[in-house]
Design an enzyme around this catalytic site. Structure first.
Site, PDB file in Angstrom:
ATOM      1  N   GLU A 250      30.238  61.214  -9.526  1.00 16.33           N
ATOM      2  CA  GLU A 250      28.910  60.248  -9.291  1.00 16.33           C
ATOM      3  C   GLU A 250      27.671  61.028  -8.645  1.00 16.33           C
ATOM      4  O   GLU A 250      28.075  61.507  -7.415  1.00 16.33           O
ATOM      5  CB  GLU A 250      29.293  59.050  -8.557  1.00 16.33           C
ATOM      6  CG  GLU A 250      27.835  57.925  -8.690  1.00 16.33           C
ATOM      7  CD  GLU A 250      27.787  56.977  -7.356  1.00 16.33           C
ATOM      8  OE1 GLU A 250      26.847  56.483  -7.235  1.00 16.33           O
ATOM      9  OE2 GLU A 250      29.116  56.804  -6.801  1.00 16.33           O
ATOM     10  N   CYS A 284      21.819  56.313  -4.223  1.00 18.05           N
ATOM     11  CA  CYS A 284      21.705  56.846  -5.614  1.00 18.05           C
ATOM     12  C   CYS A 284      21.180  55.814  -6.629  1.00 18.05           C
ATOM     13  O   CYS A 284      20.564  56.187  -7.667  1.00 18.05           O
ATOM     14  CB  CYS A 284      23.020  57.328  -6.119  1.00 18.05           C
ATOM     15  SG  CYS A 284      24.361  56.060  -6.212  1.00 18.05           S
TER      16      CYS A 284
END
Length: 479
Positions: A250, A284
Site C-alpha cells: 500500500e 494516504c
C-alpha cells in the site's frame, strides 16, 4: 530521568541491543527526546525470521478457531491499556487525542473482526471432467510473513498485517517505523503477557534500507507486506524479486475530490476538510486535490476558506479538542514548505496559511491554494500535509479526466445529488476506492487497495485475508 530504551521482541523474549547503536525518537510537537530504540541489523532480522519459521508449523497445526482465540486475547489486552497507548501515540506521532484514541480502539476491534474469520475462510470442491473424481481446492497458510510499517497509523497497521496473518496460520515479523516505535513495544508487551507461543509474533526495530530490505530479501519469507512510499515499495519489490517472494504494497495517493454543481456544499466542504486535515494531512487516502464545477466555485471557495479558518491545531498533549497536530518530523515540515513554495512560484494563489506555525514543533498552517493548473507539481506529487489545491472544471467528463491524470490510484471522491452522475463516475474513475458524498475513510470489512503506483494487493475484509493464503489443489479419484 533516564530516557526509555526499547528492546526487540524475538522468539517470545525481549532481547537486548547487540549493536549498542540507537535511534532517537522525537516528540514532533515539542521536539523533545522521548525514547531510544535499537538500530537493528540484517542479523537481527534473520534471527526473527528464523524464530518465526521454527514456530510456524506448530502454529498452523492449531485449529483456526484456536488461533482466533489468541487474537481476541490481544484485543482484550489492548483495551486494558487503551489510555497508555493513546498517550503513547500522541507523544510519538503528534496525533490528536480523538484520532489516537480511535486508532487504539479500532485496532482492538480489527483483531476481533479478523479472529471471527477463523470459522469463515474456506476452500472449494470443483466438478471434475472425470467420473469418480473430486477436485479439492484448499486454502493454506503461506508460512513466514513480514510487515513493514509507516508512522502515520503505526498501531493499527500492526493489526492490519498481523491479524489476518496469524488467524490463517502464518507467523510474522513486524518492523515498525523508526519514528513511531513505542506503541509497537506495548503491543509486544501485550502479546508477551498473554503467553502467545514464542516466534509467532516478532518485532525488529531499525531503518528500512537495512532491516526492511533484509526482511524482504530473506528466502524463508513467503510474503512481505509494506505500507509506505512508492520508493520504499519499489525497493521492497526489488529485494523480494530474487526469491520470487509475494509482495503486498500500500503506497502513496493523490486523491481527487470532484464537487458537482448539484452537490450539497455544506456536506462537501465538511467532508473534504475532514479528509484533508485528519492527522495533519498525513494519510494516504486524504483528499489531495479538489476539482469544483465552475458554476459553484465562488460559493464553494467561500465556504472552504471559512472552514479552514476554524481548523484548530497545536500540541495534542496539551489540549484534547484539536483538529490536527504537528507534522511528523522536521524533514516532513521542510518537504511541505518546499511544495507550497514551488506551487506559488508556478503561479498558484495562496488564500490561507502557507507557512510554518511557531518555532517549536513541526506545525504547518492549514493551507488553501487556488489558480492551480493541472500541469503543476502540486497537482501530481503527494503533499502529505494540510495543504489543499483547488481547480475548476466544466463537465463531468473533464473532471474525471483530470482526476485520472495521476500515477496514483488509491482513493477518490465525488459530491453530487444525482445518482446517474455518481454511477458514471464509478464506472470511469480509475481508483481502488471511491467515496460518494462522504469523507475518505475505509471500513475494516471493505477492501483497501490501490491501482497503478498506489500499490499491489490490498488489505481488510475477505479479500485482504486472502492475501495471506495460498492455494493447494488436490485431484481425488475414487472407485
Amino acid at each position: 530521568m533516564a530516557t526509555p530504551q526499547q528492546r526487540m521482541y524475538i522468539n517470545g523474549q525481549f532481547v537486548e541491543n547487540r549493536s549498542d547503536q540507537w535511534i532517537e525518537v522525537i516528540n514532533p510537537a515539542s521536539e523533545q527526546l522521548i525514547s531510544r530504540i535499537p538500530q537493528g541489523s540484517a542479523g537481527d532480522a534473520a534471527r526473527a525470521i528464523d524464530a518465526a519459521a521454527q514456530a510456524q508449523p506448530g502454529w498452523e497445526a492449531l485449529a483456526a478457531v484456536e488461533r482466533g482465540v489468541w487474537l481476541h486475547k490481544i484485543a482484550a489486552g489492548i483495551r486494558q491499556r487503551a489510555d497508555e497507548l493513546t498517550a503513547t501515540i500522541i507523544a510519538e506521532g503528534g496525533k490528536t487525542f480523538g484520532l489516537a484514541q480511535t486508532e487504539v480502539l479500532f485496532t482492538a476491534d480489527y483483531l476481533d473482526y479478523m479472529a471471527e474469520w477463523a470459522r469463515r475462510y474456506e476452500g472449494e470442491i470443483v466438478q471434475s471432467d472425470r467420473p469418480n473424481e473430486n477436485i479439492l481446492v484448499f486454502k493454506k497458510a503461506i508460512g513466514v510473513t513480514t510487515g513493514i510499517l509507516p508512522w502515520n497509523f503505526p498501531f493499527f497497521l500492526i493489526a492490519r498485517k498481523a491479524a489476518p496473518a496469524l488467524v490463517t496460520g502464518n507467523t510474522i515479523v513486524i518492523k515498525p517505523s523508526e519514528l513511531t516505535p513505542n506503541n509497537a513495544a506495548i503491543f509486544a508487551e501485550i502479546v508477551d503477557s498473554i503467553g502467545l507461543p514464542p516466534g509467532v509474533f516478532n518485532i525488529v526495530y531499525g531503518y528500512g534500507p537495512t532491516v526492511g530490505q533484509a526482511l524482504a530479501a530473506n528466502p524463508k519469507v513467503g510474503l512481505v507486506s509494506l505500507t509506505g512510499s512508492v520508493k520504499a515499495g519499489i525497493e521492497t519489490m526489488k529485494a523480494a524479486a530474487d526469491n520470487v517472494t509475494k509482495v503486498s504494497l500500500e503506497l502513496g495517493g493523490k486523491a481527487p475530490a470532484i464537487v458537482m454543481n448539484d452537490a450539497d456544499l455544506e456536506l462537501a466542504v465538511k467532508a473534504i476538510v475532514s479528509s484533508r486535515v485528519i492527522n495533519s494531512g498525513q494519510v494516504c487516502n486524504c483528499v489531495e486535490r479538489v476539482y469544483v464545477q465552475e458554476e459553484i466555485y465562488d460559493s464553494f471557495i467561500t465556504r472552504l476558506v471559512a472552514a479552514f479558518e476554524q481548523v484548530t491545531f497545536g500540541d495534542p498533549a496539551q489540549q484534547q479538542q484539536l483538529d490536527m497536530g504537528p507534522l511528523i518530523s522536521a524533514a516532513a515540515l521542510q518537504r511541505v514548505e518546499e511544495k507550497v513554495a514551488k506551487a506559488l512560484e508556478q503561479g498558484a494563489q495562496l488564500l490561507i496559511g502557507g507557512k510554518r506555525h511557531g518555532t517549536r514543533g513541526f506545525f504547518f498552517q492549514p493551507t488553501i491554494l487556488t489558480n492551480v493548473r493541472q500541469e503543476m507539481a502540486i497537482m501530481h506529487e503527494e503533499i502529505f500535509g494540510p495543504v489543499l489545491p483547488v481547480a475548476t472544471f466544466r463537465t463531468l467528463d473533464e473532471a474525471i479526466a483530470l482526476a485520472n491524470d495521476s500515477e496514483y490510484g488509491l482513493t477518490s471522491s465525488i459530491f453530487t445529488s444525482n445518482i446517474n452522475t455518481a454511477m458514471i463516475a464509478l464506472r470511469k474513475l480509475k481508483f481502488g476506492e471511491t467515496y460518494i458524498n462522504r469523507e475518505n475513510f475505509e471500513a475494516m470489512q471493505g477492501f483497501h487497495a490501490g491501482w497503478r503506483k498506489s500499490g499491489v494487493g490490498g488489505a481488510d475484509g475477505r479479500h485482504g485475508l486472502e492475501e495471506y493464503l495460498q492455494t493447494h489443489v488436490a485431484y481425488l479419484q475414487f472407485q
